[in-house]
Write a protein that holds these residues in place. Structure first.
Motif, PDB file in Angstrom:
ATOM      1  N   MET A 161     -40.381 -21.825   8.975  1.00  0.00           N
ATOM      2  CA  MET A 161     -39.195 -21.123   8.495  1.00  0.00           C
ATOM      3  C   MET A 161     -39.074 -19.748   9.156  1.00  0.00           C
ATOM      4  O   MET A 161     -37.987 -19.338   9.592  1.00  0.00           O
ATOM      5  CB  MET A 161     -39.300 -20.976   6.978  1.00  0.00           C
ATOM      6  N   GLN A 162     -40.207 -19.059   9.271  1.00  0.00           N
ATOM      7  CA  GLN A 162     -40.205 -17.735   9.884  1.00  0.00           C
ATOM      8  C   GLN A 162     -39.811 -17.799  11.352  1.00  0.00           C
ATOM      9  O   GLN A 162     -39.173 -16.877  11.876  1.00  0.00           O
ATOM     10  CB  GLN A 162     -41.587 -17.101   9.730  1.00  0.00           C
ATOM     11  N   SER A 163     -40.164 -18.909  12.042  1.00  0.00           N
ATOM     12  CA  SER A 163     -39.824 -19.043  13.455  1.00  0.00           C
ATOM     13  C   SER A 163     -38.323 -19.172  13.678  1.00  0.00           C
ATOM     14  O   SER A 163     -37.840 -18.975  14.792  1.00  0.00           O
ATOM     15  CB  SER A 163     -40.538 -20.256  14.053  1.00  0.00           C
ATOM     16  N   CYS A 164     -37.573 -19.511  12.622  1.00  0.00           N
ATOM     17  CA  CYS A 164     -36.121 -19.652  12.729  1.00  0.00           C
ATOM     18  C   CYS A 164     -35.398 -18.324  12.501  1.00  0.00           C
ATOM     19  O   CYS A 164     -34.194 -18.230  12.775  1.00  0.00           O
ATOM     20  CB  CYS A 164     -35.615 -20.683  11.718  1.00  0.00           C
ATOM     21  N   TRP A 165     -36.109 -17.331  11.974  1.00  0.00           N
ATOM     22  CA  TRP A 165     -35.502 -16.042  11.648  1.00  0.00           C
ATOM     23  C   TRP A 165     -35.818 -15.007  12.722  1.00  0.00           C
ATOM     24  O   TRP A 165     -36.880 -15.024  13.337  1.00  0.00           O
ATOM     25  CB  TRP A 165     -36.011 -15.540  10.296  1.00  0.00           C
ATOM     26  N   ALA A 166     -34.891 -14.064  12.911  1.00  0.00           N
ATOM     27  CA  ALA A 166     -35.111 -12.948  13.826  1.00  0.00           C
ATOM     28  C   ALA A 166     -36.030 -11.929  13.165  1.00  0.00           C
ATOM     29  O   ALA A 166     -35.892 -11.638  11.974  1.00  0.00           O
ATOM     30  CB  ALA A 166     -33.775 -12.291  14.186  1.00  0.00           C
TER      31      ALA A 166
END
Length: 312
Positions: A208-213
């Protein structure tokens, strides 16, 4: 009584001659395996030649690998109509060495035969095995079966035919084959949005974190069950994502679908609205009105802001 006239000995002799010629011609056309293929007196040298070439490619010794090839060497495959000359091949492996680590070949088996007839008679050497590597920057460990067949001429590899399952490797690395009428940017924007939702359903905080800036102004605006609106800031979201991976998945068996996409890219930014419907295993469903603001960072689309409102 009807009398018949017997054939003369000359006629019978001519007929037998024709029959013999036909049988002989057919025998010449029906070649057996041993008529086409045999053992090569240079088999050991040919096997060592191909194995040494492949080993040097794995080790990054490209100058030495090139010394095993004829100046007019051509490699064909894996797709129909694809080919590379020596320079193109060297450049391809140099790029691979830059992007990959731990390159090696396992389960390798190499043999050599002599083609006595056919379109390209001569010494041939064949190798099959599994090409293994790891993508740099923490990428996955890859293993791809391959098969290469090469013609040997004057102690050098002349023509080679390489086959491997490229689509399966590309799929594992996250590549997709798109229809010619589909915009790649729109596809990638939708993909990161849907990947983020999938990660949330599985409580996979890392994904999930990899999808956020990773930006200080990243945020999520949403409402709770009572209808009260609030904002999850970047720091609060970071803490939440760290906790997610220690929890069980949200609701086992829950699925979702996104519809009514409206995507407006503008350079390295994009505004997206859509409807997101969740389906529970018991058949209940609910729909949210969603919006995303994304930015392209390091060549990848990342979510910067998310808004979630229940559709009444």
């Amino acid at each position: 009584m009807i009398q018949t006239k017997s054939a003369s000995p000359g006629v019978w002799g001519f007929g037998l001659l024709l029959l013999f010629l036909c049988i002989e011609t057919k025998a010449q056309q029906t070649l057996r395996h041993n008529d086409l293929v045999g053992l090569s007196p240079n088999a050991d040298k040919n096997v060592q030649l191909l194995d040494s070439y492949l080993d040097d490619l794995m080790l990054g010794n490209f100058n030495r690998a090139e010394s095993y090839l004829s100046p007019d060497y051509a490699e064909f495959g894996p797709g129909a109509g694809e080919s590379m000359n020596v320079q193109q091949l060297t450049e391809s492996w140099e790029r691979a060495a830059h992007n990959r680590t731990e390159q090696n070949i396992s389960n390798r088996s190499t043999i050599s035969l002599k083609a006595k007839a056919g379109p390209e008679p001569g010494d041939w050497v064949m190798s099959r095995g599994i090409y293994n590597w790891r993508e740099r920057k923490g990428g996955p460990l890859m293993s791809v079966p391959f098969q290469v067949t090469a013609l040997v001429d004057k102690g050098k590899l002349k023509n080679a035919y390489l086959y491997y399952d490229r689509p399966s490797a590309q799929d594992r690395l996250g590549y997709s084959v798109l229809p010619s009428d589909q915009d790649p940017e729109l596809y990638l924007i939708k993909k990161v949005i849907e990947d983020e939702t999938n990660a949330w359903l599985q409580n996979d905080g890392k994904q999930m974190q990899s999808c956020w800036a990773d930006l200080s102004y990243a945020a999520h605006t949403l409402t709770d069950d009572s209808g009260k609106a609030y904002v999850v800031t970047a720091s609060e979201m970071s803490d939440m994502l760290l906790r997610l991976s220690t929890q069980k998945p949200n609701e086992a068996g829950m699925s979702f679908s996104n519809t009514r996409y409206d995507i407006r890219p503008n350079g390295n930014a994009a505004w997206v609205t859509f409807e997101q419907t969740f389906l529970r295993p018991n058949g209940d469903r609910y729909t949210n009105l969603e919006s995303r603001y994304l930015e392209k960072i390091g060549g990848n689309w990342k979510i910067v802001h998310m808004t979630t409102l229940p559709k009444k």
